[in-house]
Enzyme design. Structure first.
Site, short mmCIF file in Angstrom:
data_model
loop_
_atom_site.label_atom_id
_atom_site.label_comp_id
_atom_site.label_asym_id
_atom_site.label_seq_id
_atom_site.Cartn_x
_atom_site.Cartn_y
_atom_site.Cartn_z
N GLU A 198 -2.58 -30.88 -9.98
CA GLU A 198 -3.99 -31.03 -10.33
C GLU A 198 -4.85 -31.68 -9.25
O GLU A 198 -5.51 -32.71 -9.49
CB GLU A 198 -4.12 -31.77 -11.66
CG GLU A 198 -3.52 -30.98 -12.80
CD GLU A 198 -3.67 -31.63 -14.17
OE1 GLU A 198 -4.02 -32.83 -14.23
OE2 GLU A 198 -3.41 -30.95 -15.18
N GLU A 340 0.55 -25.58 -16.72
CA GLU A 340 0.30 -26.45 -17.87
C GLU A 340 -0.77 -25.84 -18.75
O GLU A 340 -1.78 -25.33 -18.26
CB GLU A 340 -0.18 -27.84 -17.42
CG GLU A 340 0.86 -28.68 -16.72
CD GLU A 340 0.33 -30.08 -16.38
OE1 GLU A 340 -0.69 -30.48 -17.01
OE2 GLU A 340 0.92 -30.75 -15.52
#
Length: 529
Positions: A198, A340
């Site tokens: 991320e 995710e």
């Protein structure tokens, strides 16, 4: 554990994607389909992941986090469900891949794992985080599962917008990846590296300080950093897939809608979820057919993005996914492995979101790959597939995911790869047995019995028996269905690996109560070893 997007600045409205912009990928009408996760190492072919034989593979996995936290190892090892039991459950539910988040802290010499229930997991006592990871990888591989390693955080303290921090340099990031690539070289259970979790914006435009995509600043351009790390890894292990996440805002800064300067405003998405510039600025690797793009995608339980309140929700969602990352798959540029995505499903909108998202990934083996967040019930934003006892499961979530799961089959078979098994002819009745006592404590012990089929044909299904002195009783067993009757113990082949090939070996692990004793009169399907 990830942090929610928390984009900070107001988001501008998402531009509508014009119909007809995206071109559907050409897919063979009858692709070769691999059983489970296929044979040997994996590579890419257009928007598909394929195995060493060229058969199409779809990774349908799950995240098991904890190695990135202060515990430095998998969460849930404190529960009453042994670590192997948790992997057994994941595989039985249809998760064929495990994404393992870690922090660089867990890789340091002298790093120690905490939060392990010694009574339930005596085989993990005293092991380092990497040694526990080794055991998880070995057991997952025996079930036909694959492993993706995810550099989730530089330290256990938290995530970072860039791939380096003042205390964890880019050199450390890359060198640790090279170490892992070397450690698992030759083991096709481990299929690749999710380079950094991320990357995201920081600072308000035009004073951006976070991860950008295609901006050309080597200190902030995540695309260029991914190339440096990916190529360094491939220099050590050219067989790995390189998983590259997106950013949140391509500029690397948050939009400022209050300054009345449209040039500072852009559409931003989830942390790691924005690959809108990857078509224009692709990641370039030195080894062909190794790149997989890996966006993240979440629901309102994580952050209330503007599109969740659109009047045409959820019909608006496919165009949003197309814009941010789906076009890479639809234009046959590269495979997608959604690293995710998850939700508590507490908001009714979230269930619609998850159903719509899974349909978007496509059905069957040619659909987009994914690893659901998460197995862990202790993910504050999403909860997990496992419930709080780490044994029972959330049947509502599982029911939505189930039609898209492709269960693992066989095992990767060690360095050579490929499912175990072979012909089903009657065995010739030849075997050898070796025993290793792994641990002992007052009132019990742990051991491993390895039986090798030295005959010329496979044993299918296999069954190993042995005897113990009176007073020695079985505690638990793994790698087989282990039972005891009187002084005789039987280890029956698991359903996922019923065949023991000629020249093949199986290691049955167990804990037992009583005086430490080696198995006696070991037999393979009734023939003495």
């Amino acid at each position: 554990m990830f942090r929610p997007t928390a984009l900070g600045g107001a988001l501008t409205a998402l531009a509508t994607v014009a119909a007809g912009v995206f071109i559907a990928a050409t897919v063979s009408t009858s692709p070769a389909v691999a059983a489970g996760t296929g044979t040997g190492y994996l590579h890419t072919n257009g928007n598909q992941i394929v195995d060493s034989t060229g058969a199409t593979v779809r990774l349908t996995g799950i995240n098991w986090f904890g190695m990135e936290t202060d515990n430095k190892t998998f969460h849930g090892l404190w529960s009453s469900n042994p670590w192997r039991g948790q992997l057994d459950k994941m595989a039985s539910l249809g998760y064929n891949t495990l994404r393992v988040p870690y922090s660089n802290d867990a890789l340091k010499p002298g790093a120690t794992a905490s939060g392990v229930n010694d009574f339930v997991n005596p085989d993990l006592v005293g092991l380092s985080p990497l040694q526990i990871l080794d055991k998880v990888i070995d057991y997952a591989g025996s079930k036909g599962m694959r492993i993706i390693l995810d550099r989730h955080r530089p330290t256990s303290a938290g995530q970072s917008p860039l791939w380096y921090t003042p205390t964890v340099s880019e050199a450390t990031w890359i060198n640790d990846w090279k170490m892992l690539a070397q450690r698992y070289a030759g083991n096709p259970t481990v299929i690749g590296a999710d380079l950094h979790n991320e990357p995201h914006a920081e600072g308000t435009n035009p004073a951006a300080t976070g991860a950008c995509w295609g901006c050309g600043d080597t200190a902030r351009d995540w695309r260029l950093a991914a190339e440096r790390a990916g190529n360094a890894i491939l220099g050590v292990q050219p067989n790995w897939l390189i998983f590259v996440e997106g950013v949140s805002c391509p500029s690397g800064g948050l939009s400022n809608v209050w300054d009345n300067d449209p040039s500072n405003d852009e559409d931003c998405g989830w942390w790691g979820g924005n690959l809108s510039k990857a078509g224009q600025f692709p990641v370039r690797l030195n080894v062909a057919d190794r790149l997989v793009y890996s966006p993240h995608e979440y629901a309102t339980s994580v952050y209330r993005q503007t599109w969740f309140d659109a009047p045409d929700y959820p019909a608006n969602m496919p165009a949003i996914w197309d814009k941010y990352w789906g076009y890479l798959y639809k234009q046959n540029i590269a495979p997608i492995m959604m690293g995710e995505f998850g939700s508590t499903l507490a908001d009714p909108k979230d269930r619609v979101w998850l159903e719509k998202l899974m349909a978007y990934t496509g059905t069957g083996v040619t659909g987009m790959s994914f690893t659901y967040w998460s197995w862990n019930p202790n993910s504050g934003d999403t909860g997990g597939i496992a419930l709080d006892d780490w044994t029972n499961i959330n049947t509502t979530k599982q029911a939505i995911l189930q039609p898209y799961l492709i269960a693992p089959s066989g095992g990767t078979g060690g360095p050579t790869g490929g499912p175990t098994g072979g012909p089903t002819d009657p065995p010739t009745g030849a075997c050898t047995a070796t025993y290793r006592q792994v641990n002992a404590w007052q009132g019990g012990f742990q051991g491993e019995l390895t039986v090798k089929n030295t005959g010329s044909a496979a044993v299918n299904p296999w069954s190993v028996t042995w005897s113990w002195p009176s007073g020695v009783t079985l505690g638990s067993g793994w790698n087989a269905t282990v039972t005891q009757s009187g002084t005789t113990v039987t280890a029956a082949a698991p359903s996922h690996a019923p065949s023991l090939a000629a020249g093949g070996s199986v290691t049955v692990g167990f804990t037992a109560n009583g005086t430490a004793s080696a198995p006696a009169t070991v037999k393979l399907n009734g023939t003495g070893c």
